[in-house]
Design an enzyme around this catalytic site. Structure first.
Site, PDB file in Angstrom:
ATOM      1  N   ASP A  33       0.799  -1.520   0.281  1.00 29.87           N
ATOM      2  CA  ASP A  33       0.442   0.009   0.054  1.00 29.87           C
ATOM      3  C   ASP A  33       0.923   1.440  -0.151  1.00 29.87           C
ATOM      4  O   ASP A  33       2.221   1.406   0.443  1.00 29.87           O
ATOM      5  CB  ASP A  33      -0.561  -0.185   0.976  1.00 29.87           C
ATOM      6  CG  ASP A  33      -1.634   1.003   1.383  1.00 29.87           C
ATOM      7  OD1 ASP A  33      -3.573   0.117   1.614  1.00 29.87           O
ATOM      8  OD2 ASP A  33      -1.884   2.383   0.830  1.00 29.87           O
ATOM      9  N   SER A  36      -1.714   6.158   0.415  1.00 28.73           N
ATOM     10  CA  SER A  36      -2.080   7.521   0.176  1.00 28.73           C
ATOM     11  C   SER A  36      -3.479   8.156   0.224  1.00 28.73           C
ATOM     12  O   SER A  36      -3.993   8.976   0.926  1.00 28.73           O
ATOM     13  CB  SER A  36      -2.328   7.418  -2.489  1.00 28.73           C
ATOM     14  OG  SER A  36      -2.841   7.012  -2.315  1.00 28.73           O
ATOM     15  N   SER A  77     -10.410   5.787  -6.104  1.00 27.68           N
ATOM     16  CA  SER A  77     -12.061   5.793  -6.189  1.00 27.68           C
ATOM     17  C   SER A  77     -13.482   6.431  -6.016  1.00 27.68           C
ATOM     18  O   SER A  77     -14.340   6.448  -5.528  1.00 27.68           O
ATOM     19  CB  SER A  77     -12.359   4.300  -4.830  1.00 27.68           C
ATOM     20  OG  SER A  77     -12.278   5.047  -4.283  1.00 27.68           O
ATOM     21  N   TYR A 141     -14.344   6.355 -13.578  1.00 24.52           N
ATOM     22  CA  TYR A 141     -14.002   5.539 -12.508  1.00 24.52           C
ATOM     23  C   TYR A 141     -14.343   4.435 -13.494  1.00 24.52           C
ATOM     24  O   TYR A 141     -13.700   2.732 -12.834  1.00 24.52           O
ATOM     25  CB  TYR A 141     -14.706   5.933 -11.238  1.00 24.52           C
ATOM     26  CG  TYR A 141     -14.310   4.879  -9.869  1.00 24.52           C
ATOM     27  CD1 TYR A 141     -12.902   4.641  -9.401  1.00 24.52           C
ATOM     28  CD2 TYR A 141     -15.848   4.175  -9.576  1.00 24.52           C
ATOM     29  CE1 TYR A 141     -13.352   3.624  -8.551  1.00 24.52           C
ATOM     30  CE2 TYR A 141     -15.792   2.914  -8.667  1.00 24.52           C
ATOM     31  CZ  TYR A 141     -14.417   3.235  -8.373  1.00 24.52           C
ATOM     32  OH  TYR A 141     -14.452   1.853  -7.910  1.00 24.52           O
TER      33      TYR A 141
END
Ligand code: UFG
Length: 323
Positions: A33, A36, A77, A141
């Site tokens: 990961d 962010s 997302s 998206y």
């Protein structure tokens, strides 16, 4: 059998819950990961955390160790942001995932479970939405997630990858002390609960003129624990050379007003609401037909009750508000 897995985005909401469930099942998990949007302290104890790019850091891991699969949660997302800054989504979601797929191909990593979305379908013609419905995303998206799904199909066929895409509807709730904590919160249930804690004055209802019973938009809310169950089943059912796609929802729609009402009942707070204009790109109704997941994966959502989903999210929100 215990598997050795890489989980990208394992410091995020859904990724960290799935990591907890994978560990509980005895699998070994290395989380990748870049932090962010995720939180290092959300990574469950027992998982290793490697801070880095989902593709580059995973390539390094695959080069050094032997892994049975990758669960790829890491992504941008936010629907609204994807319209303002499409490059961030095309590079961040499609570019990164293509580099991840190349790394998996180069190292012969056998399994992939990918976080896809209801947003790949766009405005549906029929409800509930089955996997056979046309995919016409209405935002960047959704378009980037669909592009990745199409790429995965090709890699699976050509390189023998065992791949599963899970198309989430509206994920909510909390699991074992892990819940939603986005720096920029846009999701309905956590925002409504912020009103109940006093962190926010009122909730805005985006649109009251939809062709639905009470005029507000309808969504299919799925408990994050049920979603995690589907990932475990997907890992087990993945077949070399095949790309399976499953919609994950409860098959019941709740309107924005119904969600707010459920939050009022759970919290005992009046939760003032004000009607605001529609949010651009929001479909009126998104409800999943999850028959395929039930029949093929044997998936059975066990926490479909909206009040229960809200109650779990509320417990988590209160615990965080108390520090
Ligand atoms: N809503 C409000 N007020 C708010 C926030 C949301 O009325 O303050 C409404 C939205 O307009 C929508 C519903 O509540 O009708 C649910 O909104 P969310 O933002 O919680 O969820 P979305 O349905 O927009 O988004 C979810 C996923 C996305 C995915 C999308 C598919 O979170 O990642 O479904 O369309 F892309």
């Amino acid at each position: 059998d215990a598997l050795n897995l890489v989980v990208t985005g394992g410091a995020g909401y859904v990724g960290s819950v799935c990591t907890a469930r994978l560990l509980a099942e005895g699998h070994a998990v290395t989380v990748v990961d870049d932090l962010s949007t995720g939180h290092a302290d959300a990574v469950p104890e027992g998982a290793r955390l490697v801070e880095g790019d989902a593709a580059d850091a995973t390539r390094d891991l695959l080069a050094k160790g032997s892994y049975d699969g990758v669960l790829h949660f890491a992504a941008k997302s936010l629907v609204g942001e994807s319209m303002q800054d499409p490059a961030k989504y095309w590079h961040g979601n499609v570019g990164t995932t293509l580099r991840l797929l190349d790394a998996m191909r180069d190292h012969g990593t056998p399994r992939l479970v990918f976080s896809s979305t209801a947003a790949t379908y766009g405005e549906p013609e029929t409800s509930p939405i089955a996997e056979t419905a046309p995919t016409r995303p209405t935002n960047t998206y959704g378009a980037t997630k669909l592009a990745v799904d199409l790429a995965i199909t090709g890699y699976a066929r050509a390189h023998g990858l065992a791949a599963v895409s899970l198309r989430y509807f509206n994920v909510a709730g909390a699991h074992g002390g892990i819940g939603e904590r986005h720096a920029t919160e846009t999701h309905l249930i956590p925002l409504v609960l912020q009103v109940a804690t006093g962190a926010r004055e009122r909730i805005q209802i985006f649109g009251e003129d939809y062709p639905t019973e009470d005029g507000t938009a309808v969504r299919d809310y799925i408990h994050v624990s049920d979603l995690a169950d589907a990932h475990l089943l997907a890992l087990r059912h993945a077949r070399a050379g095949e790309h399976l796609v499953y919609n994950l929802g409860n098959g019941t729609g709740f309107s924005v007003r119904q969600v707010i009402e459920a939050c009022r009942e759970v919290t005992g707070h009046p939760i003032p609401a004000a009607v605001a204009p529609r949010r651009a790109g929001d479909p009126a109704v998104l409800v999943a037909a999850s028959d395929r997941a039930r029949e093929e994966l044997g998936w059975k959502p066990e926490r479909a009750d909206l009040a229960g989903i809200v109650a779990d999210a509320w417990r988590f929100t209160q615990r965080r508000a108390e520090g």
